[in-house]
Write an enzyme that holds these catalytic residues in place. Structure first.
Site, PDB file in Angstrom:
ATOM      1  N   ASP A  54       0.710  -1.165  -0.258  1.00 14.48           N
ATOM      2  CA  ASP A  54       0.123   0.070   0.119  1.00 14.48           C
ATOM      3  C   ASP A  54       0.925   1.385  -0.004  1.00 14.48           C
ATOM      4  OD1 ASP A  54      -2.784  -0.520  -0.051  1.00 14.48           O
ATOM      5  OD2 ASP A  54      -2.958  -0.743   2.235  1.00 14.48           O
ATOM      6  N   TYR A  76       1.813   4.839   1.516  1.00 11.82           N
ATOM      7  CA  TYR A  76       1.898   5.253   3.105  1.00 11.82           C
ATOM      8  C   TYR A  76       0.493   6.322   2.928  1.00 11.82           C
ATOM      9  CZ  TYR A  76       6.671   4.294   3.383  1.00 11.82           C
ATOM     10  OH  TYR A  76       7.979   3.727   3.566  1.00 11.82           O
ATOM     11  N   HIS A 115       9.590  -9.305   5.341  1.00 12.73           N
ATOM     12  CA  HIS A 115       9.302  -7.806   5.262  1.00 12.73           C
ATOM     13  C   HIS A 115      10.091  -6.957   6.255  1.00 12.73           C
ATOM     14  CE1 HIS A 115       7.043  -4.269   5.100  1.00 12.73           C
ATOM     15  NE2 HIS A 115       6.539  -4.449   3.847  1.00 12.73           N
ATOM     16  N   PHE A 154       7.615   2.400  -0.521  1.00 12.13           N
ATOM     17  CA  PHE A 154       8.799   2.397   0.423  1.00 12.13           C
ATOM     18  C   PHE A 154       9.447   3.964   0.475  1.00 12.13           C
ATOM     19  CE2 PHE A 154       8.835  -2.228  -0.118  1.00 12.13           C
ATOM     20  CZ  PHE A 154       8.262  -2.617   1.068  1.00 12.13           C
TER      21      PHE A 154
END
Length: 220
Positions: free
Chosen positions: A65, A67, A187, A78
Site C-alpha cells: 500500500d 503510505y 518484510h 517505501f
C-alpha cells in the site's frame, strides 16, 4: 480509456486500461479523490512508471500500500518525500543497505534516485485513503499490477525481483526463476525484520546479478 502514464508503459498496458475492471477501478478512484483525502496526490499515482520506463527496468521492488499519512506517499513504494521522517520499514531498509554495502544512511528517504537507475518501486495498490491502510485493496489495483509484473517477467530477461513478505511473494510466485533472479525474505517492517530481513544481503546480491549479466549495478 485514456490514462496519463509514461509512453512505453502505456503502449504495453493499453489493453488493461480498456478492460471492464479498470473502468470500474477508475470510477472508484475518481470518487474517492472527490469526496475524501487520498494518497498519493492524483498527479503522482503512476509515478513509479513515469520515473522508470519499461525498457529501463532492471530491478523490481514490490510493496503493498502507499503510505497513508500526510506528505509521505509520492507514488514509489517505501519512498517518502524529501524532508519527511523515515517510516520504520524504510529505516530498516537503510540499515540493511548500510550493513550489506557499508553505505551511510542518506538524509532523504526519497527513492527517486533508485527509480532513475532502473528500479521499479511498485506498490500492489496504487492509492489509499488517508489514515486507512488497505482501504483501496480489492478494487482492481491488484489485477492491474499483476499484469505489470507479468509483462516484465515475460518480455524482459535477467531482471531482479525483490519480494519482501508473504504478500509480495505470493504476487510473484509465477516468475520464471531460470529467467530472472527472485530474492525473497521477511518484510522490513519492525514486526518481521529480525526474522530474516536483516542480513538478507539483497542489495549486494542484486548488484552481483546485474553485473554478471552486463548491467550497471544500482547505487543504493
Amino acid at each position: 480509456m485514456e490514462v496519463r502514464i509514461e509512453s512505453s508503459w502505456k503502449q504495453r498496458l493499453q489493453n488493461e486500461f480498456d478492460k471492464d475492471y479498470f473502468v470500474r477501478l477508475t470510477d472508484f478512484v475518481r470518487s474517492e479523490y472527490a469526496k475524501t483525502t487520498v494518497y498519493p496526490p492524483g498527479s503522482q499515482m503512476f509515478n513509479a512508471f513515469d520515473a522508470c520506463p519499461f525498457d529501463r527496468v532492471k530491478v523490481v521492488i514490490l510493496g503493498q500500500d502507499p503510505y497513508h499519512e500526510p506528505r509521505q506517499a509520492h507514488g514509489l513504494c517505501f519512498s517518502v518525500n524529501d524532508g519527511i521522517p523515515f517510516p520504520p520499514s524504510l529505516q530498516n531498509i537503510f540499515k540493511e543497505i548500510h550493513d550489506d554495502l557499508g553505505i551511510p544512511v542518506p538524509r532523504s528517504g526519497n527513492l527517486t534516485r533508485w527509480a532513475d537507475q532502473g528500479v521499479l518501486l511498485l506498490n500492489a495498490t496504487l492509492t489509499v485513503r488517508a489514515h486507512q491502510a488497505g482501504s483501496h485493496q480489492n478494487r482492481g489495483w491488484e489485477q492491474f499490477t499483476d499484469a505489470v509484473i507479468h509483462r516484465l517477467a515475460e518480455e524482459r530477461e535477467n531482471l531482479v525481483f525483490i519480494l519482501w513478505g508473504s504478500y509480495a511473494q505470493r504476487k510473484g510466485d509465477f516468475i520464471d526463476r531460470n529467467k530472472h533472479l527472485v530474492l525473497q525474505s521477511p518484510h522490513p517492517s519492525p514486526l518481521s525484520a529480525h526474522r530474516g530481513f536483516f542480513g538478507n544481503k539483497h542489495f549486494s546480491k542484486a548488484n552481483e546479478y546485474l553485473i554478471a549479466h552486463g548491467k550497471e549495478p544500482v547505487q543504493w
